[in-house]
Enzyme design. Sequence first.
Site, mmCIF file in Angstrom:
data_model
loop_
_atom_site.group_PDB
_atom_site.id
_atom_site.type_symbol
_atom_site.label_atom_id
_atom_site.label_comp_id
_atom_site.label_asym_id
_atom_site.label_seq_id
_atom_site.Cartn_x
_atom_site.Cartn_y
_atom_site.Cartn_z
ATOM 1 N N LYS A 79 20.916 2.270 5.060
ATOM 2 C CA LYS A 79 19.648 2.959 4.759
ATOM 3 C C LYS A 79 18.883 3.245 6.051
ATOM 4 O O LYS A 79 18.736 2.349 6.896
ATOM 5 C CB LYS A 79 18.804 2.100 3.807
ATOM 6 N N SER A 154 13.601 4.168 -3.752
ATOM 7 C CA SER A 154 13.684 4.966 -2.549
ATOM 8 C C SER A 154 15.062 5.000 -1.898
ATOM 9 O O SER A 154 15.348 5.905 -1.122
ATOM 10 C CB SER A 154 12.672 4.448 -1.531
ATOM 11 N N SER A 178 13.333 -0.429 -5.394
ATOM 12 C CA SER A 178 14.104 0.594 -4.673
ATOM 13 C C SER A 178 15.587 0.328 -4.475
ATOM 14 O O SER A 178 16.293 1.194 -3.957
ATOM 15 C CB SER A 178 13.486 0.852 -3.307
HETATM 16 N N1 GLN Z 1 9.069 3.168 -6.334
HETATM 17 C C1 GLN Z 1 8.244 2.134 -5.776
HETATM 18 C C2 GLN Z 1 7.249 2.752 -4.835
HETATM 19 O O1 GLN Z 1 7.193 3.916 -4.746
HETATM 20 C C3 GLN Z 1 9.079 1.105 -5.081
HETATM 21 C C4 GLN Z 1 9.602 1.548 -3.788
HETATM 22 C C5 GLN Z 1 10.407 0.514 -3.080
HETATM 23 O O2 GLN Z 1 10.860 -0.465 -3.675
HETATM 24 N N2 GLN Z 1 10.540 0.714 -1.786
HETATM 25 O O3 GLN Z 1 6.528 2.086 -4.177
#
Ligand code: GLN
Length: 496
Positions: A79, A154, A178
């Site tokens: 990532k 994400s 995410s």
């Molecule tokens: N979808 C969540 C957010 O937008 C979690 C994102 C994540 O775990 N990095 O914050």
Amino acid sequence: MSLIHKSAAELGSLIGSGEVSAVEVAQAHLDRITEVDGKLHAFLHVGAESAIEQAQAIDDRIAAGDDLGPLAGVPIAHKDVFTTIDMPTTAGSKILQGWRPPYDATVTRRLRAAGLVILGKTNLDEFAMGSSTENSAYGVTRNPWDLSRVPGGSSGGSSAAVAGYAAPLSTGTDTGGSIRQPASVTGIVGMKPTYGGSSRYGLIAFASSLDTPGPFARNVLDAALLHEAFSGHDPMDSTSIDAPVPGVVEAARQGDVAGLRIGVVKEFAGEGYQPGVLARFQESVELLESLGAKIVEVSCPSFTTALPAYYLIAPSECSSNLARFDAMRYGLRVGDDGTRSAEEVMALTRAAGFGPEVKRRIMLGTYALSSGYYDAYYGQAQKVRTLIARDFEAAFHQVDVLVSPTTPTTAFPIGERADDPIAMYLADLCTIPANLAGNAAISVPCGLADEDGLPVGLQIMAPVLGDDRCYRVGAAVERALEERWGGGLLSKAPTL
Ligand code: GLN
């Protein structure tokens, strides 16, 4: 079976025994990336030459008789929020365009130490804020099951790369869901370790009290092998837990639930959940019962307040963490023509460099932390966080693990939620409690929804440092469903 369809464990043993070379395996995956990434856009950077060099070095060491670990020579997609000294690191943001990190993240360093071959860096929502990868400054990633749909987020580049057979393994980070949500909607396994179980050193910070690196794989054992390879105590991270890594690989091999008490979270069902998701979840619970687990319904009343609490805590921490992007130290600098003050250059750079969701979070967080509002918002959210941890504690007096759907719906169409932040935030309804309390939680595939034929994930939540239980239960479900389906869920995916 071609090399790209093999598991990481199989590839590792074939490479270790010299039956195939790490270079061949890397080349097969690089060819696959060339074939599919024009459609998926899972990668922001592919390091073809460096991957072959890394693989050659592994082959040389094996030829010299070195005894390397189980994943030596296995390719991985990383990532693009972890620093890498030999590749760009953007966090999906324009503000880091052109930045070259001066050091490797601990996770990166440990991947290299385990002999994993880093193929490249994967796409993500800018600074890991989002559930679809649509917030990336570098374009959206597509779901291999249906190219018109999101791969989750994400860590959507990482989920698409593994589900699309461009890599057998990838890394992710989970702040609110995410890893688990993208794993769920692409039909793969994704694990959020216990907070502090994997190092944040060199991970570009979003919300430091929540951010947790974790693995993606196409099966539970592969995820456990990767988990073991990069987690464990790191003195460079002040919140790293100084305790042995739970026996995740052994648990994944064991994979039985006989005698285990499994709690079904009562609050995670009903309105807002896709019928096909609930149907597959219900079947999974019945399956666990048929495998000898004792099923108990458990109420965790404060879990319903986790989402609003998260959207105060995460933006608050992000507003502080992202202050370091000041146009002076990293990447982009706009308007520095000798006539402007540092403040003006900083404002212009931040206006041009951050996308709309990141700006929204910075504003929300700055507001929540401002004097006069701090207690009402941030302070209140911290209290909710305590209540959630207490709900978990009470639940784990009664049961060994908790289960729920990973996310209320299957992969949604690209664009559907892009202008509706609340709808986007709801994707993490079931995953956020484990982040706020720091617990371990995994998502494993549990079938396809009847409405759209898309993957559904089962979430298994365990106590802090109970990561092995996630793998144990996940492996049991995987094994039973494989027998039933005659193969993994991905064997049902349309070919790209
Ligand atoms: N979808 C969540 C957010 O937008 C979690 C994102 C994540 O775990 N990095 O914050």
